[in-house]
Scaffold this motif. Sequence first.
Motif, PDB file in Angstrom:
ATOM      1  N   THR A  63       0.829  -1.203   0.000  1.00  0.00           N
ATOM      2  CA  THR A  63       0.000   0.000   0.000  1.00  0.00           C
ATOM      3  C   THR A  63       0.866   1.257   0.000  1.00  0.00           C
ATOM      4  OG1 THR A  63      -0.140   0.047   2.421  1.00  0.00           O
ATOM      5  CG2 THR A  63      -1.862  -1.175   1.248  1.00  0.00           C
ATOM      6  N   ASN A  64       2.158   1.095   0.245  1.00  0.00           N
ATOM      7  CA  ASN A  64       3.085   2.234   0.274  1.00  0.00           C
ATOM      8  C   ASN A  64       4.458   1.761  -0.188  1.00  0.00           C
ATOM      9  OD1 ASN A  64       4.572   4.581   0.851  1.00  0.00           O
ATOM     10  ND2 ASN A  64       3.319   5.023   2.660  1.00  0.00           N
ATOM     11  N   LEU A  65       5.061   2.501  -1.118  1.00  0.00           N
ATOM     12  CA  LEU A  65       6.383   2.115  -1.627  1.00  0.00           C
ATOM     13  C   LEU A  65       7.522   2.619  -0.744  1.00  0.00           C
ATOM     14  CD1 LEU A  65       5.956   2.660  -5.469  1.00  0.00           C
ATOM     15  CD2 LEU A  65       5.739   0.549  -4.154  1.00  0.00           C
ATOM     16  N   ASN A  66       7.223   3.621   0.103  1.00  0.00           N
ATOM     17  CA  ASN A  66       8.240   4.192   0.991  1.00  0.00           C
ATOM     18  C   ASN A  66       9.490   4.640   0.222  1.00  0.00           C
ATOM     19  OD1 ASN A  66       6.803   3.795   3.491  1.00  0.00           O
ATOM     20  ND2 ASN A  66       7.212   1.599   3.249  1.00  0.00           N
ATOM     21  N   ILE A  67       9.269   5.255  -0.915  1.00  0.00           N
ATOM     22  CA  ILE A  67      10.381   5.772  -1.720  1.00  0.00           C
ATOM     23  C   ILE A  67      10.697   7.197  -1.283  1.00  0.00           C
ATOM     24  CG2 ILE A  67      11.013   6.534  -4.054  1.00  0.00           C
ATOM     25  CD1 ILE A  67       9.535   4.110  -5.106  1.00  0.00           C
ATOM     26  N   LYS A  68      11.977   7.466  -1.086  1.00  0.00           N
ATOM     27  CA  LYS A  68      12.382   8.810  -0.670  1.00  0.00           C
ATOM     28  C   LYS A  68      12.447   9.716  -1.900  1.00  0.00           C
ATOM     29  CE  LYS A  68      14.953   7.389   3.436  1.00  0.00           C
ATOM     30  NZ  LYS A  68      16.283   7.353   4.123  1.00  0.00           N
ATOM     31  N   ALA A  69      11.403  10.470  -2.069  1.00  0.00           N
ATOM     32  CA  ALA A  69      11.339  11.420  -3.184  1.00  0.00           C
ATOM     33  C   ALA A  69      10.480  12.579  -2.724  1.00  0.00           C
ATOM     34  CB  ALA A  69      10.739  10.765  -4.413  1.00  0.00           C
ATOM     35  N   SER A  70      10.898  13.771  -3.054  1.00  0.00           N
ATOM     36  CA  SER A  70      10.160  14.957  -2.620  1.00  0.00           C
ATOM     37  C   SER A  70       8.834  15.065  -3.360  1.00  0.00           C
ATOM     38  CB  SER A  70      10.985  16.212  -2.878  1.00  0.00           C
ATOM     39  OG  SER A  70      11.099  16.440  -4.279  1.00  0.00           O
ATOM     40  N   ASP A  71       7.888  15.748  -2.728  1.00  0.00           N
ATOM     41  CA  ASP A  71       6.600  15.973  -3.375  1.00  0.00           C
ATOM     42  C   ASP A  71       6.773  16.758  -4.671  1.00  0.00           C
ATOM     43  OD1 ASP A  71       5.297  14.606  -1.408  1.00  0.00           O
ATOM     44  OD2 ASP A  71       4.533  16.370  -0.355  1.00  0.00           O
ATOM     45  N   ASP A  72       7.725  17.673  -4.677  1.00  0.00           N
ATOM     46  CA  ASP A  72       7.969  18.478  -5.885  1.00  0.00           C
ATOM     47  C   ASP A  72       8.437  17.598  -7.035  1.00  0.00           C
ATOM     48  OD1 ASP A  72       7.228  20.819  -4.685  1.00  0.00           O
ATOM     49  OD2 ASP A  72       9.268  21.467  -4.202  1.00  0.00           O
TER      50      ASP A  72
END
Length: 293
Positions: A22-31
């Motif tokens: 349900t969540n990939l937990n990838i570190k990426a900014s919302d921008d």
Amino acid sequence: MKDINPKDFKVTPPFSLENFPTNLNIKASDDKKKEELKDIRKKIADLQEKMYANNRYAVLIVLQGMDTSGKDSLIKQVFKNFNARGVMVYSFKKPSERELKHDYLWRHYIALPERGKFAVFNRSHYENVLVTRVHPEYLLTENLPGIEDVKDIPDDFWQERFNQINNFEEHITLNGTIVIKLFLNISKEEQRQRLLRRLELTSHNWKFSPADLDERELWADYQKYYESAISNTSKPHAPWYAIPADDKKMARLLVAKAILNELEKYNFHEPEVDEEVMENINVYKKKLENEEK
């Protein structure tokens, strides 16, 4: 994030929710997510323009998910670049008196997109093997032959409905409608947080209904029947994608990627311009340029 492949979320039966996060937990900014989504949705909009000119295909997007899974906001963001005439959105609620005078697929047939256009079903014909299965008493409003009471529902009833849905989708794909089905997969905890937010934010109070809590009590049933419905209806001609939806911005990006992935299989192109027009194009230009103002 560009290495996230939508094929990883494409369902090959049998479908088990345990195998889809349900969540990939990838570190990426919302921008960064927004920027990539902006790029992809422009590509989808460009393909729709070519599809409109080609006038051979239509696209049906089916969106399903538990309450609060983010369907409305996703539609708003993914199709933001579309020409308004190119996409129609239908939110199917409780069937009307008129709709109940027809079979359950009728209201979906008449909402199918014209060639060259997209239709988005925000909830869909799948409610008839999900909500109706959780609440089989709803079937009684359909006035089906031989079913006067819940106990009259035959053992093979739901499998027959899956067959009917598969036949419906195969029929429309053979006639030029591309079907892409997206299940927004959220966790029970994420739903709890989103429901709390509806209660805590005054501007979101209108979204809350006490019935949301009643349906939440049936979470396990819904999950079981989603697994059954998706397992029985994810076909090569009408695939399901199980999209991790705890992170709304990531879900929108993944949905856009999945749609683009399916559409890029088709050779959409504008129709060829008539030979005579091409040969005389400069003549037509001069005629217009020399018109008296």
